[in-house]
Design a protein around this motif. Sequence first.
Motif, short mmCIF file in Angstrom:
data_model
loop_
_atom_site.label_atom_id
_atom_site.label_comp_id
_atom_site.label_asym_id
_atom_site.label_seq_id
_atom_site.Cartn_x
_atom_site.Cartn_y
_atom_site.Cartn_z
N UNK A 75 7.86 13.04 1.94
CA UNK A 75 9.24 13.37 1.55
C UNK A 75 9.34 13.80 0.09
N UNK A 76 8.33 13.45 -0.71
CA UNK A 76 8.39 13.77 -2.14
C UNK A 76 7.48 14.94 -2.54
N UNK A 77 7.12 15.76 -1.57
CA UNK A 77 6.19 16.85 -1.88
C UNK A 77 6.73 17.79 -2.95
N UNK A 78 8.05 17.77 -3.17
CA UNK A 78 8.66 18.58 -4.22
C UNK A 78 8.12 18.21 -5.61
N UNK A 79 7.52 17.01 -5.71
CA UNK A 79 6.97 16.59 -7.00
C UNK A 79 5.55 17.11 -7.25
N UNK A 80 4.96 17.75 -6.25
CA UNK A 80 3.63 18.36 -6.46
C UNK A 80 3.80 19.64 -7.24
N UNK A 81 3.61 19.55 -8.56
CA UNK A 81 3.84 20.75 -9.39
C UNK A 81 2.65 21.00 -10.30
N UNK B 10 5.12 8.04 4.59
CA UNK B 10 6.34 8.79 4.91
C UNK B 10 7.00 9.32 3.62
N UNK B 11 7.09 8.43 2.63
CA UNK B 11 7.70 8.85 1.36
C UNK B 11 6.82 9.88 0.66
N UNK B 12 5.52 9.71 0.82
CA UNK B 12 4.59 10.67 0.20
C UNK B 12 4.93 12.10 0.68
N UNK C 285 1.18 17.61 -11.42
CA UNK C 285 1.55 16.30 -10.89
C UNK C 285 1.28 16.28 -9.40
N UNK D 202 2.53 7.55 -6.84
CA UNK D 202 2.25 6.88 -5.57
C UNK D 202 3.49 6.11 -5.10
N UNK D 203 3.99 6.45 -3.91
CA UNK D 203 5.07 5.65 -3.33
C UNK D 203 4.45 4.40 -2.70
N UNK D 204 4.86 3.22 -3.16
CA UNK D 204 4.27 1.98 -2.66
C UNK D 204 5.30 1.24 -1.79
N UNK D 205 4.85 0.87 -0.61
CA UNK D 205 5.69 0.06 0.30
C UNK D 205 5.37 -1.39 0.00
N UNK E 46 -2.66 5.19 -3.25
CA UNK E 46 -3.37 4.18 -4.05
C UNK E 46 -4.84 4.23 -3.66
N UNK F 256 0.86 -1.18 0.00
CA UNK F 256 0.00 0.00 0.00
C UNK F 256 0.90 1.24 0.00
N UNK F 257 0.26 2.40 -0.03
CA UNK F 257 0.97 3.67 -0.05
C UNK F 257 1.92 3.81 1.14
N UNK F 258 3.12 4.30 0.89
CA UNK F 258 4.04 4.63 1.97
C UNK F 258 3.89 6.12 2.29
N UNK G 101 1.71 13.85 -5.75
CA UNK G 101 2.09 12.66 -5.00
C UNK G 101 0.87 12.30 -4.15
#
Lengths: 256, 256
Positions: free
Chosen positions: A250-256, A246-248, B181, B236-239, B186, A242-244, B183
């Motif tokens: 950490x990757x907020x820089x990709x919200x563009x 924490x990484x979601x 885009x 989507x970051x998937x664990x 799922x 399922x969705x991680x 983040x």
Amino acid sequence: MTKRPVILVSNDDGINAQGIQFLTEVMREFGEVYVVGPHDHQSGMSHALTFMVPLRAKCLKDTPDLHIYSLNGTPVDCVKFGLDQLVPDHKADLIVSGINHGSNSANSSIYSGTASCAREGAVNGIPSIAFSSLDFSEKINFEPYRPFIKKIVQVILNQGLEEHVFLNVNFPKPDKEIKGMRVCHLTKGLWIERFVAEKDPRNSTCYWLTGEYHNAEPDNEDSDEWCLAHNYVAVVPIKIEDTDEKTKMALSVLNI
Amino acid sequence: MTKRPVILVSNDDGINAQGIQFLTEVMREFGEVYVVGPHDHQSGMSHALTFMVPLRAKCLKDTPDLHIYSLNGTPVDCVKFGLDQLVPDHKADLIVSGINHGSNSANSSIYSGTASCAREGAVNGIPSIAFSSLDFSEKINFEPYRPFIKKIVQVILNQGLEEHVFLNVNFPKPDKEIKGMRVCHLTKGLWIERFVAEKDPRNSTCYWLTGEYHNAEPDNEDSDEWCLAHNYVAVVPIKIEDTDEKTKMALSVLNI
């Protein structure tokens, strides 16, 4: 009289494997049993499904308590077919798979067709259990596993399982005394894989996949590999991916 | 001069698909590229691997910067083969797969060969990204996806990914303007699958798998399905699956 549970049984070794036949026999003590196994071996098929070609089914037995089918598909196809075409109202109370002839401990669960049957059950909100034996041979005395299977099934039929969680159960080889059963975690480790290049009889190069498991925590008594090495039945509850979160973040820089 | 990153590219649509060719071209801006794709379509193969028959490889191109191979195996076989046989010291800095011709959003990631390439990377501790387009057609104008792919790859090469996490990226169809885009997570939902029984030309019954996705949270702006429906690229970051500690406690009755 309360309705007996509806139990769907599948595997990846194929409908004629001794493991699915033994598991089916044990399940008959608990409810009405539907069995759908692949025509033949489907090991290593993981969660593959078939949609580019049609499937063909054979009915091998159809009695009020026991219904047995085989399918020219993957393990997951078998579960999907059983749920859609066989069980009443598309509903099963329990899905079990196996008993696999060979281990599916640690991260082998990702590649295993046996584990995938149970994962498919979990995807569909049905309590599901994958059973595997460390013994690869075709003829195994599965009897020592019976009391453990019964205990697990009783508990799961009684208390269910969390959403998107399935059980991955591995049995030690049955030739030594089984010391007990432990609920434990998937061992941390890695398959180091090497392809062995060989010449076929027509002198063309082909590659065979070989691998060796590297256990990163051999002394951890809470890991399934440790339990199996010490003759315990290893029961691991696996949460499907399922969705991680924490990484979601950490990757907020990709919200563009 | 710093060494350029080693990038392994794979897919499940096969080596001749336009999607892998476009992705390869974009990756060449970032490093030394190794491409291993299946000879032909391997959609729906999930995390299946091949060990009962040997694999055969074809070298299609071998230059200092670009190495292209095809394999008669599954998507995961391609990644394993690339890591073992092709990349220097069995090490890649990044694994990318796709661009898949068809969506792999929500829990389709479980069944997808494209997602499995990235999952296999995550299993091996390598930052990995699966790319898919909602457009199923063979000929797609992938150009609108380029700046998003470049942004994601730049960020991941720079900051890496958590252990056992991979990125599952889906693109809206390229015929409308992409708004941006996000983040996201799922989407919670379920494929309701039905087998359609048909008679083949020899009057034998066969079953085709069909399915319809039921979205359990169509209005959730943080879900990948919502983002795609509103023309955003969904990341989507998937664990990958692991032990469920909560259930482990709840099942202590099985420690016998």
